[in-house]
Design an enzyme around this catalytic site. Structure first.
Site, PDB file in Angstrom:
ATOM      1  N   CYS A 130       0.771   7.105   3.923  1.00 24.00           N
ATOM      2  CA  CYS A 130       1.912   6.416   4.525  1.00 24.00           C
ATOM      3  C   CYS A 130       1.350   5.205   5.262  1.00 24.00           C
ATOM      4  CB  CYS A 130       2.624   7.354   5.496  1.00 24.00           C
ATOM      5  SG  CYS A 130       3.991   6.565   6.380  1.00 24.00           S
ATOM      6  N   CYS A 190      10.276   6.180   5.073  1.00 27.45           N
ATOM      7  CA  CYS A 190      10.216   6.915   6.337  1.00 27.45           C
ATOM      8  C   CYS A 190      10.888   5.996   7.338  1.00 27.45           C
ATOM      9  CB  CYS A 190       8.753   7.179   6.693  1.00 27.45           C
ATOM     10  SG  CYS A 190       8.536   7.859   8.354  1.00 27.45           S
TER      11      CYS A 190
END
Ligand code: SAM
Ligand code: DTB
Ligand code: SF4
Length: 349
Positions: A130, A190
């Site tokens: 991420c 996200c």
């Protein structure tokens, strides 16, 4: 009956959820949680600030904004080898996702190959990757995806009608545009926000409304409780009622039933009992490791003890990364450091 995903939530509906008696709200959120997840499983991510401080933006909560005197010193982008060493440690400690953060308004094109190298090598360890680097254009999102990035974190942070009280150097629409590029590049999103910034319940509902009515629900929804840092304009804000924080988690769970709802920044100051209520309300992800980006997080021993006491398990990871020679389910184990696959992939961790 399975809850259908909706993208047409109305403000009044969310406020009605927030206004429910606390036990009723928790019961409904817990029921939705069980339709889609094993409530004993919690996804575990570790954060690393790969480029700290010196940020030109004016986000009123942020210790990394250059213009606030917070004691954070600006650093250059970390060397790839150092990032990989930290990712290896995070994996050994039981994290399944490694999130690299940079205090940028947006990356320069010349930064992208350097970050891409970090992503490639972290991915090769068998971790989900991420990154959170600020605003992206589409070619940048494509390049990160090509390097093996799984998730991109970019938060809406607050409700559209509270945003101007918090940030002036970029617009809400800029954030929505970045999220669109991220989705179009095929990355998982996200996206969440912060509570405890002096906003009203209607603003908290407005943030969740904006998230739930995106073209697709974010795969991960980090709900941060403001970490108050001396020198930032929000230092000294009134503390949010802990039960209101739990309500925020519960409403997020109900309106985005299949998303990972992350109990994000602010855990260090939370009691174990408050965190347990958040898990009951549908939170199923945490940041794990002693540091967030620049501020503290519970130490790993405290989190391991909390998982033990509550009977929680780290969520298995579907591995499609190099570093494991077959796809399948890998169990991170935060209670057994150095055996992060639990041996299930048949390889040494
Ligand atoms: N610079 C990039 C950006 O803003 O998109 C990435 C890093 S930025 C630090 C990522 C997120 O961290 C912010 O959007 C905000 O939600 C969260 N954050 C930053 N400071 C925080 C604080 N003091 N308390 C809680 N959350 C915070
Ligand atoms: C998110 O929503 N929270 C994380 C992550 N995404 C990048 C960051 C929290 C930062 C808290 C303040 C700090 O440690 O600097
Ligand atoms: Fe910069 Fe991100 Fe902090 Fe805003 S939140 S000041 S963009 S590092």
């Amino acid at each position: 009956m399975s809850t259908a995903l909706r993208h047409d939530w109305q403000p009044q509906e969310l406020l009605q959820l927030f206004d429910l008696p606390f036990p009723e709200l928790l019961f409904r959120a817990a029921a939705v949680h069980r339709e889609h997840f094993d409530p004993a499983q919690v996804q575990v991510s570790t954060l690393l600030s790969v480029k700290t401080g010196g940020c030109p933006e004016d986000c009123a909560y942020c210790p990394q904004a250059q213009r606030y005197d917070t004691g954070v010193t600006a650093q250059k982008l970390m060397a790839t080898e150092e990032v990989v060493a930290r990712a290896r440690q995070a994996k050994a400690a039981g994290a399944s996702r490694f999130c690299m953060g940079a205090a940028w308004r947006s990356p320069k094109d010349r930064d992208i190959p350097k970050v891409a190298a970090m992503i490639r090598e972290v991915k090769a360890l068998g971790l989900e990757t991420c990154a959170t680097l600020g605003m992206l254009d589409r070619p940048q999102a494509d390049a990160l995806r090509a390097a093996g990035l799984d998730y991109y974190n970019h938060n809406l942070d607050t409700a559209p009608d509270y945003y101007d009280s918090i940030i002036h150097t970029r617009q809400y629409q800029d954030r929505l545009d970045t999220l669109e590029h991220v989705r179009d590049a095929g990355l998982k999103t996200c996206c969440g926000g912060i509570v405890g910034m002096g906003e009203t319940r209607a603003h908290r509902a407005g943030l969740l409304l904006a998230l739930a009515n995106l073209p697709s629900h974010p795969d991960s929804v980090p709900i941060n409780r403001l970490v108050q840092v001396a020198g930032t304009p929000l230092h000294g804000s009134a503390e949010l009622d802990p039960f209101e924080f739990v309500r925020m988690i519960a409403v997020a769970r109900i309106v985005m039933p299949r998303s990972m709802v992350r109990l994000s920044a602010g855990r260090e100051a939370m009691s174990d009992e408050l965190q347990a209520l958040c898990f009951l309300a549908g939170a199923n992800s945490i940041f794990y490791g002693e540091k967030l980006l620049t501020t503290g997080n519970p130490d790993t021993a405290r989190d391991q003890a909390l998982f033990e006491r509550l009977g929680l398990q780290p969520m298995p990871l579907q591995v499609d990364a190099p570093g494991h020679d077959h796809p399948g389910t890998v169990h991170a184990d935060i209670t057994a450091p150095s055996a992060s696959c639990g041996g299930r992939c048949g390889q040494a961790a």
